[in-house]
Design a protein around this motif. Structure first.
Motif, short mmCIF file in Angstrom:
data_model
loop_
_atom_site.label_atom_id
_atom_site.label_comp_id
_atom_site.label_asym_id
_atom_site.label_seq_id
_atom_site.Cartn_x
_atom_site.Cartn_y
_atom_site.Cartn_z
N ALA A 275 17.95 -27.46 3.75
CA ALA A 275 17.77 -27.34 2.30
C ALA A 275 19.11 -27.19 1.60
O ALA A 275 20.05 -26.65 2.17
CB ALA A 275 16.88 -26.14 2.00
N PRO A 276 19.19 -27.65 0.35
CA PRO A 276 20.43 -27.46 -0.39
C PRO A 276 20.73 -25.99 -0.63
O PRO A 276 19.81 -25.20 -0.83
CB PRO A 276 20.20 -28.18 -1.72
N VAL A 277 21.98 -25.63 -0.56
CA VAL A 277 22.41 -24.27 -0.89
C VAL A 277 23.29 -24.41 -2.12
O VAL A 277 24.42 -24.89 -2.04
CB VAL A 277 23.21 -23.64 0.26
N VAL A 278 22.75 -24.07 -3.26
CA VAL A 278 23.46 -24.32 -4.52
C VAL A 278 24.60 -23.31 -4.66
O VAL A 278 24.40 -22.11 -4.50
CB VAL A 278 22.49 -24.19 -5.72
N PRO A 279 25.82 -23.79 -4.95
CA PRO A 279 26.93 -22.85 -5.11
C PRO A 279 26.71 -21.96 -6.33
O PRO A 279 26.08 -22.36 -7.31
CB PRO A 279 28.15 -23.74 -5.30
N GLY A 344 37.26 -24.17 -3.94
CA GLY A 344 36.45 -23.23 -3.16
C GLY A 344 35.18 -22.94 -3.93
O GLY A 344 35.25 -22.52 -5.09
N LEU A 345 34.05 -23.21 -3.33
CA LEU A 345 32.77 -22.94 -4.00
C LEU A 345 32.15 -21.69 -3.39
O LEU A 345 32.02 -21.60 -2.16
CB LEU A 345 31.82 -24.13 -3.82
N GLU A 346 31.81 -20.75 -4.24
CA GLU A 346 31.11 -19.57 -3.72
C GLU A 346 29.70 -19.98 -3.33
O GLU A 346 29.01 -20.65 -4.09
CB GLU A 346 31.02 -18.50 -4.80
N SER A 347 29.32 -19.56 -2.13
CA SER A 347 28.02 -19.99 -1.63
C SER A 347 27.27 -18.79 -1.06
O SER A 347 27.86 -17.97 -0.35
CB SER A 347 28.22 -21.03 -0.53
N PRO A 348 25.98 -18.69 -1.34
CA PRO A 348 25.21 -17.60 -0.74
C PRO A 348 25.03 -17.81 0.77
O PRO A 348 24.64 -16.88 1.47
CB PRO A 348 23.86 -17.67 -1.47
N ASP A 349 25.31 -19.00 1.26
CA ASP A 349 25.11 -19.29 2.69
C ASP A 349 26.07 -20.42 3.10
O ASP A 349 25.65 -21.57 3.22
CB ASP A 349 23.64 -19.70 2.92
N PRO A 350 27.35 -20.09 3.31
CA PRO A 350 28.32 -21.16 3.61
C PRO A 350 27.94 -22.04 4.81
O PRO A 350 28.01 -23.27 4.69
CB PRO A 350 29.63 -20.39 3.84
N PRO A 351 27.49 -21.46 5.95
CA PRO A 351 27.14 -22.38 7.05
C PRO A 351 25.96 -23.28 6.69
O PRO A 351 25.91 -24.45 7.07
CB PRO A 351 26.75 -21.43 8.20
N GLY A 352 25.00 -22.73 5.90
CA GLY A 352 23.86 -23.54 5.47
C GLY A 352 24.30 -24.67 4.56
O GLY A 352 23.81 -25.80 4.66
N ALA A 353 25.25 -24.36 3.67
CA ALA A 353 25.76 -25.39 2.76
C ALA A 353 26.46 -26.48 3.55
O ALA A 353 26.32 -27.67 3.26
CB ALA A 353 26.73 -24.76 1.75
N ALA A 354 27.20 -26.06 4.58
CA ALA A 354 27.92 -27.05 5.39
C ALA A 354 26.94 -27.89 6.20
O ALA A 354 27.13 -29.11 6.36
CB ALA A 354 28.91 -26.34 6.31
N ALA A 355 25.87 -27.27 6.70
CA ALA A 355 24.89 -28.02 7.48
C ALA A 355 24.21 -29.07 6.60
O ALA A 355 23.98 -30.21 7.02
CB ALA A 355 23.86 -27.06 8.07
N ARG A 356 23.87 -28.68 5.37
CA ARG A 356 23.28 -29.62 4.42
C ARG A 356 24.24 -30.80 4.19
O ARG A 356 23.85 -31.97 4.21
CB ARG A 356 23.00 -28.91 3.10
N ARG A 438 24.86 -34.00 -6.59
CA ARG A 438 23.45 -33.64 -6.75
C ARG A 438 22.80 -33.41 -5.37
O ARG A 438 22.20 -32.38 -5.12
CB ARG A 438 22.73 -34.77 -7.49
N GLY A 439 22.95 -34.40 -4.50
CA GLY A 439 22.25 -34.35 -3.22
C GLY A 439 22.85 -33.33 -2.26
O GLY A 439 22.13 -32.53 -1.65
N VAL A 440 24.16 -33.35 -2.13
CA VAL A 440 24.81 -32.50 -1.13
C VAL A 440 24.89 -31.06 -1.62
O VAL A 440 24.59 -30.12 -0.89
CB VAL A 440 26.22 -33.05 -0.80
N LEU A 441 25.29 -30.87 -2.89
CA LEU A 441 25.51 -29.51 -3.39
C LEU A 441 24.31 -28.95 -4.16
O LEU A 441 24.29 -27.77 -4.49
CB LEU A 441 26.74 -29.48 -4.31
#
Ligand SMILES: O=C(O)c1ccc(O)c(O)c1
Ligand SMILES: [Mg+2]
Length: 601
Positions: A275-279, A344-356, A438-441
């Motif tokens: 799932a997308p992890v929105v920064p 640098g994008l703040e992310s609630p789940d950096p590994p999840g964002a990278a996996a997406r 849109r799709g990745v982030l």
């Protein structure tokens, strides 16, 4: 589901197109006749090449103006078809596309069309080939999918089915719901393309402006849902005629294409990438430069202080409020002059964002980090900007920096944070960039706006998260231009743009001068308090308003390939000053000086 792409969607020779499609992970291709005719490879060699690459040939596109013609003409058409069926045997392709006739001599007679298509299908069947009949939106007598289907149904031949093309269906304004009345096994092929709205002449629109699903204004996913409900289980195939893609490099276009289909498959529920992890914010923006002096003079004038230095690299942290800039003077990054290289994008789940990101084919960047450094996941955006996924509490990358003893500036009125980043896109990556963000982030894309530039046209499209804590404006020029004007920029949010602009001026840092005519026009359009307009005029502050409130903003000169903006939003103004952009662009052209150019090392 199987995914395909038409060779017409990619640039280059047939070999280059096949290679790019295979590398991007497509299962098959539609081969356009022209690509085959122009290839030095024989059909058998093309078949072997596809086999080597793991690509099927899902469709061959040679037959036009076949049906509803006088008997002698049809006899000639059958003779031509027989040749093509033999060729398809060598290619190993088992489905042939027949577009509805555009021939002015074609007869408006559905029964004749059905009878002749039936005869064609009978011939095809002998070669083990299926015929997919497609309504072109500008077909002479058959221009809608339901009409094409009625003819196919009337012909009643097992080797005759229909080909649905989202462009032809949605450009005609047909209701795709009716697709569900077609038995899935009679849908022999599905071609997907999106396109920008509003319409233009439908033929020009189709041949030059199609784009990958998610990049235009059609509800392609909605159409696909109808198709899937019929039980259709053939490929999802992209057939995109687009002037930009024809010229751009095939490999990144093919990746963009596959990403578009991945997002579409997710939307219709046949694929489940992470799932997308929105920064949730911008942790930092990283500027690289060989000559930090002009840049840091500017930052100092803006009220930034150098608060920390990286433990092992020539990277300084400059900070003010929630705005954090890294200034990198490392030798590895000097080539292109001063520019914005990473975010640098703040992310609630950096590994999840990278996996997406990885699942959606974003290039994952190698971690060029020292052993002790925080391991940050990073991917490259289509324009090459490195996007780092950072812990939202700054717990990770900040620890790599040692304080230098200068506390962050507190001088009010200062910069509160980063309002937005404006990233210039290479001309052939603009649509890709919007879909990527849109799709990745998981950012939302607004409509694109065109802004007049004295020497061309600039198009821009904003992407943002729901609360506006991440805003990126993607811009592109219609023609090659001047990097000092079409530079990237960082817009800083301030609560008092007048005071911030004054401080900058008092620090000896020149602001971008705005012509007097602009202020005369402002006076004609709006009422201002006493002295207000004079202040804007004196400082070069631009003004705009929307239904929510006002925007006041001004610009610094350009250093290398970046400049800065100071921006004050009041009352929840949502825009980016598009109305002022032509004046700003003209002013930037006007101040282009040898200094601006030579400051690029
Ligand atoms: O523009 C055309 O001629 C053309 C040809 C084949 C297609 O499948 C199509 O959608 C358009
Ligand atoms: Mg088509």
């Amino acid at each position: 589901m199987r995914t395909s792409i038409a060779t017409v969607s990619l640039s280059g020779t047939l070999t280059e197109k096949l290679t790019a499609a295979a590398r991007a992970g497509f299962d098959g291709v539609e081969i356009f006749e022209n690509d085959l005719l122009a290839s030095p490879l024989t059909p058998r060699e093309i078949r072997a090449r596809c086999l080597d690459l793991g690509l099927g040939i899902d469709l061959y596109q040679p037959l036009r103006d076949i049906e509803a013609v006088p008997a002698e003409a049809f006899a000639r058409n059958l003779r031509r078809a027989r040749h093509k069926f033999e060729l398809m045997g060598e290619l190993g392709a088992d489905t042939v596309l027949v577009c509805s006739s555009v021939d002015p001599e074609a007869i408006d007679d559905d029964a004749l069309a059905a009878a002749q298509l039936r005869e064609l299908a009978d011939l095809a069947q002998g070669f083990g080939i299926r015929v997919a009949y497609e309504a072109l939106a500008w077909g002479r007598h058959v221009s809608t999918y339901d009409h094409a289907w009625r003819i196919v149904e009337a012909a009643g031949h097992p080797a005759l089915g229909t080909c649905l093309d989202s462009f032809h269906i949605l450009s005609r304004g047909s209701d795709p719901k009716g697709i569900e009345d077609i038995p899935g096994e009679k849908i022999f092929f599905l071609q997907l393309a999106d396109a920008p709205l509003p319409a233009m002449d439908v033929l020009q629109w189709s041949r030059h402006h199609r784009c990958f699903p998610g990049q235009g204004g059609f509800d392609v996913a909605g159409l696909v849902r109808h198709v899937l409900r019929t039980g259709y289980d053939g490929p999802l195939s992209l057939e995109v005629f687009n002037d930009v893609f024809r010229q751009a490099e095939a490999a990144p276009t093919a990746v963009d294409a596959r990403r578009s289909l991945l997002v579409l498959q997710e939307e219709v529920g046949v694929a489940q990438p992470p799932a997308p992890v929105v920064p949730t914010g911008v942790a930092f923006a990283e500027l690289v430069t060989a000559d930090a002096e002009p840049l840091t003079a500017l930052l100092g004038g803006l009220g930034f202080t150098r608060t920390a230095r990286h433990r092992s690299k020539p990277v300084d942290l400059w900070q003010q409020g929630e705005a954090r800039l890294l200034v990198n003077t490392g030798t590895a990054v000097r080539r292109d002059g001063t520019r914005l290289a990473a975010v640098g994008l703040e992310s609630p789940d950096p590994p999840g964002a990278a996996a997406r990101a990885e699942a959606l084919l974003a290039p994952v960047l190698p971690r060029r980090r020292a052993p002790k450094d925080a391991p940050l996941d990073a991917v490259a955006a289509p324009d090459g900007t490195e996007l780092f996924f950072c812990d939202a509490r700054l717990a990770d990358w900040r620890a790599d920096f040692e304080d230098v003893g200068e506390p962050a500036a507190v001088a009010a009125p200062g910069v509160r944070g980063i309002d937005h980043l404006a990233l210039t896109q290479p001309w052939h990556h603009f649509d890709e960039a919007a879909l990527f963000h849109r799709g990745v982030l998981g950012l939302r894309a607004e409509d694109s706006v065109d802004v007049a530039d004295p020497y061309g046209l600039q198009r821009s499209r904003a992407v943002s998260n729901a609360d506006g804590t991440v805003r990126i404006v993607l811009t592109v020029q219609a023609a090659p231009g001047d990097d000092t004007v079409h530079a990237q920029h960082i817009a800083f949010a301030t609560d008092d743009v007048v005071a911030a602009a004054r401080r900058l001026r008092d620090a000896g840092v020149p602001l971008l001068p705005i012509p007097a005519n602009y202020y005369d026009d402002l006076a004609a359009r709006h009422e201002f308090a006493d002295g207000e307009l004079e202040t804007y005029r004196e400082l070069g502050i631009l003004y705009d308003h929307d239904e929510h409130g006002t925007l006041r903003h001004c610009y610094t000169r350009t250093v290398g390939r970046v400049f800065f903006e100071l921006l004050q939003r009041d009352g929840g103004h949502r825009g980016y000053g598009a109305r002022n952009a032509p004046v700003r662009l003209a002013a930037q052209h006007a101040v282009r000086t040898p200094t601006a150019l030579t400051s690029q090392p």
